[in-house]
Design an enzyme around this catalytic site. Structure first.
Site, PDB file in Angstrom:
ATOM      1  N   SER A  81     -20.879 -15.420 -19.709  1.00 62.64           N
ATOM      2  CA  SER A  81     -19.575 -15.984 -19.677  1.00 62.64           C
ATOM      3  C   SER A  81     -19.790 -17.693 -19.872  1.00 62.64           C
ATOM      4  O   SER A  81     -20.911 -18.022 -19.385  1.00 62.64           O
ATOM      5  CB  SER A  81     -18.762 -15.587 -18.520  1.00 62.64           C
ATOM      6  OG  SER A  81     -17.848 -16.474 -18.076  1.00 62.64           O
ATOM      7  N   TYR A 107     -18.479 -15.551  -8.817  1.00 60.10           N
ATOM      8  CA  TYR A 107     -18.408 -14.959 -10.285  1.00 60.10           C
ATOM      9  C   TYR A 107     -19.265 -15.946 -11.027  1.00 60.10           C
ATOM     10  O   TYR A 107     -20.119 -15.593 -11.934  1.00 60.10           O
ATOM     11  CB  TYR A 107     -17.059 -14.905 -10.733  1.00 60.10           C
ATOM     12  CG  TYR A 107     -17.069 -14.399 -12.230  1.00 60.10           C
ATOM     13  CD1 TYR A 107     -17.209 -13.208 -12.521  1.00 60.10           C
ATOM     14  CD2 TYR A 107     -16.641 -15.571 -13.068  1.00 60.10           C
ATOM     15  CE1 TYR A 107     -17.034 -12.936 -13.851  1.00 60.10           C
ATOM     16  CE2 TYR A 107     -16.785 -15.199 -14.610  1.00 60.10           C
ATOM     17  CZ  TYR A 107     -16.807 -13.864 -14.839  1.00 60.10           C
ATOM     18  OH  TYR A 107     -16.835 -13.636 -16.329  1.00 60.10           O
TER      19      TYR A 107
END
Length: 255
Positions: free
Chosen positions: A140, A153
């Site tokens: 990501s 995350y």
């Protein structure tokens, strides 16, 4: 592009990017082993594409790293060798620093770190022995810097990006391709609950097509869309004080 791969294994194949990529590959002649916890969703996907390609449902919880290793190795043996392995499964619940819930942090580590590492490492040695294969990690753009309310995350994706890069350096000379994918915001069930505006938001079919083509051309790293990728790169140059002020109250790119 058809025929580039004979077999593939994808985690998180029951929804979002994983589901779309499993179908995308199957429709191009790849026998796809699609893994996820929700077997009924995988079976529905297999029926959806059965006239165009083959998806073999595999019920698996990547949070159990040991089981993930065993399942992937077993499939590798039974299918004559996996040619493409994609670590896609991830979760992104909020983990704000001021109210850090350890159970949530642990769950993110189990899925995004241990699960992803097990997925990519399960048959890496076998690919080296065969002198071919392709490992892909869906990271990501959140991997670039620590992000507010998603501290676990963003850290998990930073781990994955560096893990993939290390694999690429080690395995490239041994005939195994390694690809890191860094999406920006994609409209999936995982981002549906975001309360903030998601800049440069892409539809899942668009994102999947871009990812699939990057895999087929053997890109070592693919960040998209270019607008978000540019912002992400520039953010790494900001001094900490400017970065802190810029992202307070903002969200994070999801899967």
């Amino acid at each position: 592009m058809q025929g580039t791969y004979r077999t593939a294994f994808i985690t998180g194949a029951s929804s979002g990017i994983g589901r779309g990529l499993a179908a995308w590959l199957a429709r191009r002649g790849v026998r796809v082993f699609g893994a996820a916890r929700r077997l009924e969703e995988l079976e529905a996907l297999a029926r959806e594409v059965q006239s165009e390609g083959e998806i073999v449902p595999v019920q698996l919880d990547v949070a159990d790293a040991r089981s993930t290793l065993e399942v992937i190795r077993s499939i590798d043996e039974s299918c004559g060798g996996l040619e493409l392995v994609v670590a896609n499964a991830a979760i992104a619940p909020e983990t704000p620093g001021h109210a850090l819930a350890w159970d949530t942090v642990e769950q993110i580590i189990d899925v995004n770190v241990r699960g992803a590492a097990a997925t990519l490492g399960a048959v890496a040695d076998r690919m080296v022995s065969r002198g071919s294969g392709h490992l892909v990690g869906i990271s990501s753009q959140a991997a670039g810097r620590g992000l507010p309310r998603h501290v676990a995350y963003s850290a998990s994706k930073a781990f994955l990006s560096n893990f993939i890069e290390g694999l690429r350096v080690d395995l490239g000379p041994r005939g195994v391709k390694v690809t890191a994918i860094h999406p920006g915001f994609v409209r999936t069930p995982g981002t549906a609950g975001n309360a903030f505006k998601m800049p440069f938001l892409l539809e899942v079919d668009d994102a999947v097509d871009r990812i699939g083509r990057a895999i087929f051309r053997g890109a070592s790293d693919f960040s998209f869309p270019w607008q978000a990728a540019t912002v992400s790169k520039l953010s790494r140059l900001l001094p900490n004080g400017l970065w802190d002020r810029a992202v307070r109250g903002f969200g994070t790119p999801g899967d």
